[in-house]
Every structure is written in C-alpha cells, then in structure tokens.
Scaffold this active site. Structure first.
Site, PDB file in Angstrom:
ATOM      1  N   TRP A 164     -38.626 -37.251 -13.294  1.00 34.14           N
ATOM      2  CA  TRP A 164     -37.271 -37.708 -12.941  1.00 34.14           C
ATOM      3  C   TRP A 164     -37.266 -38.433 -11.590  1.00 34.14           C
ATOM      4  CZ3 TRP A 164     -38.659 -32.695 -14.140  1.00 34.14           C
ATOM      5  CH2 TRP A 164     -38.977 -31.871 -13.070  1.00 34.14           C
TER       6      TRP A 164
ATOM      7  N   GLN B 230     -32.674 -22.225 -11.240  1.00 33.00           N
ATOM      8  CA  GLN B 230     -33.274 -20.988 -11.809  1.00 33.00           C
ATOM      9  C   GLN B 230     -34.399 -21.249 -12.802  1.00 33.00           C
ATOM     10  OE1 GLN B 230     -29.533 -20.574 -12.239  1.00 33.00           O
ATOM     11  NE2 GLN B 230     -29.220 -19.108 -10.613  1.00 33.00           N
TER      12      GLN B 230
ATOM     13  N   CYS C 254     -45.723 -24.882   1.925  1.00 32.11           N
ATOM     14  CA  CYS C 254     -45.028 -23.739   2.530  1.00 32.11           C
ATOM     15  C   CYS C 254     -44.539 -22.839   1.397  1.00 32.11           C
ATOM     16  CB  CYS C 254     -43.869 -24.248   3.399  1.00 32.11           C
ATOM     17  SG  CYS C 254     -43.243 -22.985   4.519  1.00 32.11           S
TER      18      CYS C 254
ATOM     19  N   TYR D 283     -24.916 -27.474  -3.496  1.00 33.30           N
ATOM     20  CA  TYR D 283     -26.325 -27.893  -3.449  1.00 33.30           C
ATOM     21  C   TYR D 283     -26.550 -29.134  -4.319  1.00 33.30           C
ATOM     22  CZ  TYR D 283     -31.101 -28.489  -4.658  1.00 33.30           C
ATOM     23  OH  TYR D 283     -32.307 -29.088  -4.898  1.00 33.30           O
TER      24      TYR D 283
ATOM     25  N   GLU E 187     -31.688 -31.883 -11.590  1.00 34.89           N
ATOM     26  CA  GLU E 187     -31.189 -30.869 -10.662  1.00 34.89           C
ATOM     27  C   GLU E 187     -30.482 -29.738 -11.415  1.00 34.89           C
ATOM     28  OE1 GLU E 187     -31.850 -30.279  -7.657  1.00 34.89           O
ATOM     29  OE2 GLU E 187     -32.911 -32.125  -7.209  1.00 34.89           O
TER      30      GLU E 187
ATOM     31  N   THR F 263     -29.807 -11.922 -14.737  1.00 33.96           N
ATOM     32  CA  THR F 263     -29.874 -11.981 -13.271  1.00 33.96           C
ATOM     33  C   THR F 263     -29.230 -10.762 -12.620  1.00 33.96           C
ATOM     34  OG1 THR F 263     -29.250 -14.253 -13.690  1.00 33.96           O
ATOM     35  CG2 THR F 263     -29.600 -13.665 -11.394  1.00 33.96           C
TER      36      THR F 263
ATOM     37  N   GLY G 119     -32.319 -21.063 -20.792  1.00 35.22           N
ATOM     38  CA  GLY G 119     -31.465 -19.983 -20.291  1.00 35.22           C
ATOM     39  C   GLY G 119     -30.231 -20.497 -19.557  1.00 35.22           C
ATOM     40  N   TYR G 120     -29.412 -19.557 -19.079  1.00 40.15           N
ATOM     41  CA  TYR G 120     -28.195 -19.898 -18.335  1.00 40.15           C
ATOM     42  C   TYR G 120     -27.429 -21.032 -19.028  1.00 40.15           C
ATOM     43  CZ  TYR G 120     -30.642 -17.163 -14.867  1.00 40.15           C
ATOM     44  OH  TYR G 120     -31.328 -16.172 -14.230  1.00 40.15           O
TER      45      TYR G 120
ATOM     46  N   CYS H 232     -50.638 -28.021   6.786  1.00 39.89           N
ATOM     47  CA  CYS H 232     -49.219 -28.380   6.877  1.00 39.89           C
ATOM     48  C   CYS H 232     -48.977 -29.427   7.974  1.00 39.89           C
ATOM     49  CB  CYS H 232     -48.400 -27.127   7.171  1.00 39.89           C
ATOM     50  SG  CYS H 232     -46.644 -27.495   7.347  1.00 39.89           S
TER      51      CYS H 232
ATOM     52  N   ASP I  56     -31.801 -25.694  -0.767  1.00 38.98           N
ATOM     53  CA  ASP I  56     -32.173 -24.805  -1.875  1.00 38.98           C
ATOM     54  C   ASP I  56     -33.139 -23.739  -1.358  1.00 38.98           C
ATOM     55  OD1 ASP I  56     -34.558 -26.102  -1.496  1.00 38.98           O
ATOM     56  OD2 ASP I  56     -34.853 -26.643  -3.601  1.00 38.98           O
TER      57      ASP I  56
HETATM   58 FE1  SF4 Z   1     -44.617 -23.400   6.456  1.00 33.90          FE
HETATM   59 FE2  SF4 Z   1     -45.976 -25.296   7.642  1.00 33.90          FE
HETATM   60 FE3  SF4 Z   1     -44.800 -23.477   9.127  1.00 33.90          FE
HETATM   61 FE4  SF4 Z   1     -46.931 -22.831   7.675  1.00 33.90          FE
HETATM   62  S1  SF4 Z   1     -46.872 -24.247   9.346  1.00 33.90           S
HETATM   63  S2  SF4 Z   1     -45.041 -21.699   7.793  1.00 33.90           S
HETATM   64  S3  SF4 Z   1     -46.649 -24.076   5.878  1.00 33.90           S
HETATM   65  S4  SF4 Z   1     -43.787 -24.963   7.810  1.00 33.90           S
END
Ligand code: SF4
Length: 364
Positions: A31, A53, A201, A131, A48, A311, A92-93, A211, A149
């Site tokens: 998308w 969920q 993350c 959102y 979206e 849920t 679902g939902y 990161c 989110d």
């Molecule tokens: Fe998240 Fe990056 Fe912080 Fe690690 S360094 S907690 S991956 S934002």
C-alpha cells in the site's frame, strides 16, 4: 525546536536522522507509494483500517485481494456488505469492515469518492478515529501531523526515557508529539517512525546497535530501553458464558442466524446463541430456552465447551443440539456450504469443534 527541554532532544536532528535512515531502509509494502510517486489515499486508508489490531504480514494478502476486487473507492461502495464481510473473514474485529463499507458510501455520496485531506474532516468519517485521521492526512497528503500508534509510543517512550506506564503514557507522548510537527515530508516522517518501531526499536529486543537514533536516545543511554514502555498493571480479563444452539432439520441442514445489528460481531452469521453474560447458563432454565430457536422438542447438551478470547473478555460457549423442521427466522445451510458464509472466528471454532466431537445427529 527542542522536543522536550527536560530531556533535551532536538527535533531537527531527530527529523534529519530518521529521514536519512528511511531513504535507505524503508520497508516495501503493497500500500506504500514507491519513491517519487504520490501515495494513493484509498490504499493508505484501507491499509490503516486493516492494520488496526492486525499484523503487516497478515494484512498484505487481504489488502491485495481487496484492491484487486475493488480497485477504487466507488467499486467498494457498490459491493454488498456481505461481500465485504466475506472478503474480510479472518481479519477479525468486523466492525472495521462494516465502517469501511459505510465510509466508502459516504465518500462517494459526499466527497466525490475522494478522501478529504484535512484531519478534522477525516474524523467525521465512519471508522476514522484520531490515529487513522492523522495517518491518512500525513501519509496520503503530507499534512503536518504525526499519528501516534503503538510503535510510535514505544519509540518515544524509549527516546525520552519516559517512566509512565501504558496506557497513560500515550497521552504524554501525544503532548510531546504536538510540539514536533515536522517541517517537511510529514508522511515520510510518520512512516519512518513506524518502520523504525517495526524493524529496529522492536518491543522485546531493540537493535540499538544499528539504530539511527542511538546517539540521542535517553533510554539507551540509561540502559533501560528494552523495558520501556512500562506495561499496564495487570487486571484479570472477565469471563462470559453462553450457549450455542446447533439445530438440524430432516435434510441435515444446520440453522444459522444473523447476529443483532448492534454489539460484538454485529450483523455477522453464526449459530444462534444466548446472550453472553457473566454467569454460566443452565440449559434447562426458561431463560436459556427463551433464546433458543423455536420448534425443538428436546435440547441435549453436547459434552464440549468451546473457549475463545476477545480483546476484553474470555468466552466459554457450551453447545446444545436439537432437531426441528419448523420454519425459522435464520437460514438453513448444508455442512458443505457453511464455509461460504461470513462466519467470525469464534463461530468457525464452535462449528469445527462440534463436528469433531462426533456428538451431533449428522451421519458420521
Ligand atoms: Fe529504540 Fe533506537 Fe533508542 Fe534503541 S536506540 S531504544 S532502537 S530508539
């Protein structure tokens, strides 16, 4: 601009680092517009709604099937609700599918089949909450806003080392995010946060070593990143109980009913059931039988209990079987045709377990 004076994260630096990372590592999603092309607002909206969920991996196939079958909002508006439910089966939902369909009709009727750009107008559409409105405005139209989110909550909880537990932290982050509207490429900024949350993350094991935000991340600096955000204090989910009525006629068809138009699984097809309430039911009580289809002389308990978790509660359904040829409000379906109906997961489970139990009248 500084995102938080107390924590001292500079938004311009954050924006620059994220967008540079996104330009190289963004996910390819069905998308999502390919770089250099404008996004398709219908695709952004549909994805979206489906992603609420539900995981990206699950949504990919559903999304492709929907846009192949209904390539434009006008096409979706011309479908029937049952067709949409059927294509939605397994996601679902189901209230999302109902609102999606309703929204397509509103868009055709009032907006010439085009999703509005402005967040406030988007919020007036069926099934579009804060959102989703922010996500459509930012991703489809580059409006200066940031959708918040679960992924984005997690990234900011860690970046700012916020100790407030879920769900209260969400509001705190909303307040931070209001001060950090990106100066350009709002859609890419939002999607870069989503991608970072989904691929680096991550909830359990963030890959802080790779990161792009590591040098400005407070949670990483304090060594507490993986624990954030702190979970909500645990409360037990309530249990609800119900009886599902398995009714066969003399040609071995099974009675199905459309559920009421309001409430959980509204308008979907399933076996008739009692109300789902917090006290177990006694099949011999008049109250339980008042929910049962008419014309059945004797109800027999099938010795199985089907468990399903929604849920907000756990559901235990017992099954009662009976036979009648009395005309009913619902529809009779042969066993073979059961799968052609838009059955919610819990009903599929009840039917499967009932058949597997070999306690029905059906020929073995
Ligand atoms: Fe998240 Fe990056 Fe912080 Fe690690 S360094 S907690 S991956 S934002």
């Amino acid at each position: 601009m500084v995102l938080s004076r107390r924590k001292g994260i500079n938004i311009n630096i954050l924006e620059k680092k994220l967008l540079r990372w996104y330009d190289t590592y963004q996910r390819t999603l069905p998308w999502r517009a390919v770089p250099g092309y404008a996004p398709n607002p219908y695709h952004v909206w549909l994805s979206e709604i489906m992603l609420q969920q539900t995981t990206v991996a699950t949504v990919k196939d559903y999304f492709s099937r929907f846009v192949t079958r209904w390539p434009r909002i006008e096409d979706l508006a011309e479908a029937t609700l049952d067709e949409v439910f059927h294509a939605w089966q397994g996601l679902g939902y189901y209230s999302r599918a109902r609102n999606l369909y309703k929204c397509a009709q509103v868009l055709v009727r009032d907006f010439k089949g085009i999703l509005p750009q402005d967040e406030q107008t988007l919020l007036t559409l069926p099934g579009v909450g804060p959102y989703t409105a922010a996500a459509i405005a930012a991703i489809a139209y580059d409006q200066p806003t940031v959708p918040v989110d679960g992924n984005i909550v997690r990234v900011f909880a860690r970046l700012l080392a916020l100790h407030t537990p879920l769900p209260a932290i969400k509001q705190e982050i909303q307040a931070h995010v209001k001060q950090m509207i990106p100066s350009q490429r709002s859609g890419d900024f939002a999607q870069s946060l989503m991608d970072l949350g989904a691929t680096i993350c991550r909830p359990r094991k963030p890959s802080c070593e790779t990161c792009p935000l590591q040098t400005i991340c407070q949670g990483y600096a304090l060594g507490i990143a993986a624990q954030l955000p702190y979970p909500a204090p645990k409360g037990a989910k309530p249990h609800r109980y119900g009886i599902a009525f398995w009714v066969e006629n003399s040609t071995q068809e099974i009675l199905l009913e459309k559920r009421p138009s309001k409430g959980l699984l509204a308008g979907l097809i399933g076996l008739p059931t009692t109300l789902w309430r917090e006290q177990p039911w006694d099949l011999d009580s008049n109250e339980a039988i008042s929910y049962a289809p008419k014309g059945v002389k004797t109800w027999e308990q099938v010795p199985i209990t089907v468990r399903h978790t929604f849920t907000h509660f756990h559901l235990e359904l017992r099954i009662a079987k009976g036979r009648t040829n009395t005309p009913q409000n619902g529809l009779w379906s042969s066993l073979e045709n059961l799968k052609t109906h838009a059955l919610p997961t819990v009903m599929k489970k009840v039917i499967r377990e009932a058949i597997d139990s070999s306690h029905l009248y059906l020929p073995k």
